[in-house]
Design a protein around this motif. Structure first.
Motif, mmCIF file in Angstrom:
data_model
loop_
_atom_site.group_PDB
_atom_site.id
_atom_site.type_symbol
_atom_site.label_atom_id
_atom_site.label_comp_id
_atom_site.label_asym_id
_atom_site.label_seq_id
_atom_site.Cartn_x
_atom_site.Cartn_y
_atom_site.Cartn_z
ATOM 1 N N SER A 182 0.837 -1.191 0.000
ATOM 2 C CA SER A 182 0.000 0.000 0.000
ATOM 3 C C SER A 182 0.875 1.246 0.000
ATOM 4 O O SER A 182 1.954 1.262 0.601
ATOM 5 C CB SER A 182 -0.931 0.007 1.219
ATOM 6 N N TYR A 193 -13.776 2.561 -4.305
ATOM 7 C CA TYR A 193 -12.584 2.115 -5.022
ATOM 8 C C TYR A 193 -12.844 1.848 -6.491
ATOM 9 O O TYR A 193 -13.969 1.524 -6.895
ATOM 10 C CB TYR A 193 -12.036 0.826 -4.378
ATOM 11 N N LYS A 233 -5.056 -4.005 -8.239
ATOM 12 C CA LYS A 233 -4.842 -2.704 -7.607
ATOM 13 C C LYS A 233 -6.192 -2.122 -7.208
ATOM 14 O O LYS A 233 -7.097 -2.000 -8.023
ATOM 15 C CB LYS A 233 -4.121 -1.740 -8.548
ATOM 16 N N GLU A 286 -7.736 1.223 -6.136
ATOM 17 C CA GLU A 286 -7.453 2.659 -6.166
ATOM 18 C C GLU A 286 -8.568 3.412 -5.441
ATOM 19 O O GLU A 286 -9.720 3.422 -5.887
ATOM 20 C CB GLU A 286 -7.350 3.136 -7.617
ATOM 21 N N ILE A 338 -3.483 3.809 -2.608
ATOM 22 C CA ILE A 338 -3.747 2.588 -3.354
ATOM 23 C C ILE A 338 -3.299 1.390 -2.523
ATOM 24 O O ILE A 338 -2.412 1.503 -1.675
ATOM 25 C CB ILE A 338 -3.025 2.558 -4.719
ATOM 26 N N CYS A 361 -2.346 -2.786 -3.367
ATOM 27 C CA CYS A 361 -2.154 -3.813 -4.381
ATOM 28 C C CYS A 361 -2.034 -5.177 -3.717
ATOM 29 O O CYS A 361 -1.300 -5.328 -2.732
ATOM 30 C CB CYS A 361 -0.900 -3.528 -5.209
#
Length: 222
Positions: A44, A194, A205, A207, A214, A216
């Motif tokens: 992150s 998100y 990912k 976002e 973010i 991942c």
């Protein structure tokens, strides 16, 4: 040491979120903070209001946040070895906080290299909260993003137990054809709506559309 600085409420919220991912943390020069799990399956990164003038390593991030909580209005000055914390509203209140040795910490070692993304869709906070409630209740190990002719679904289930309990939500009505799985343990998101980016190269990912952060997560492979 530099002029006194403080942390914004948003940055403290990011750090609290990071502390649930990894207790180790490094304040890096600049206005970016990041963390990674011990096994590197979750990463992150956030942009913050502050600009850190120097590096500073922290062994126990939850403890550090607790230390800041001892002060009504904490101000800090620091270098790579020591941090001095004082209280702007209570003269004479002070703490010396020592930096951890970087070589004993689990920290992000590389810059994030994003692969091409194959699928993109939105995931609202309301749906995230409902899936998290179901996951915490059912204790199932997998979170599945399932694209079908009827739309995109997210499901909490155990793929090794076909007769087990599962829970699913519909996220999008557009027809698709995919299935990607992550460990539910790594489904840790900062609050907000998100946009989900899925890469067949092995990464999802998340976002955040409300805050500059973010997260991942590595896709599980059979």
């Amino acid at each position: 040491m530099q002029d006194k600085m403080t942390f914004s409420k948003e940055t403290l919220a990011f750090l609290k979120y990071f502390s649930d991912i990894n207790s180790n943390f490094k304040m890096e020069t600049g206005n970016r903070i990041r963390t990674v799990t011990v096994v590197n399956h979750l990463y992150s990164e956030a942009k913050i209001e502050e600009t850190f003038p120097d590096n500073f390593c922290i062994y126990d991030l939850k403890q550090f946040l607790g230390v800041l909580g001892l002060f009504k209005k904490p101000y800090i000055t620091y270098n790579e070895k020591v941090m001095n914390i004082s209280d702007a509203e209570k003269e004479g209140t002070h703490m010396k906080y020592m930096a951890a040795a970087e070589e004993v910490l689990n920290l992000p070692q590389k810059e994030l290299k994003e692969p091409p993304y194959d699928y993109v869709f939105d995931f609202k906070q309301e749906d995230i909260s409902q899936i998290q409630s179901a996951g915490n209740l059912l204790k199932q190990p997998h979170l599945i993003f399932d694209g079908t002719k009827d739309g995109i679904f997210v499901k909490v289930a155990d793929l090794s137990e076909q007769s087990g309990n599962d829970f699913q939500l519909k996220l999008d009505s557009a027809p698709n054809n995919f299935e990607y799985v992550i460990r539910y343990d790594y489904f840790k998101l900062f609050p907000g709506d998100y946009r989900v980016h899925i890469s067949d190269a092995g990464m999802i990912k998340f976002e955040n559309l409300n805050y500059p952060i973010i997260t991942c997560v590595a896709i599980e492979r059979e």
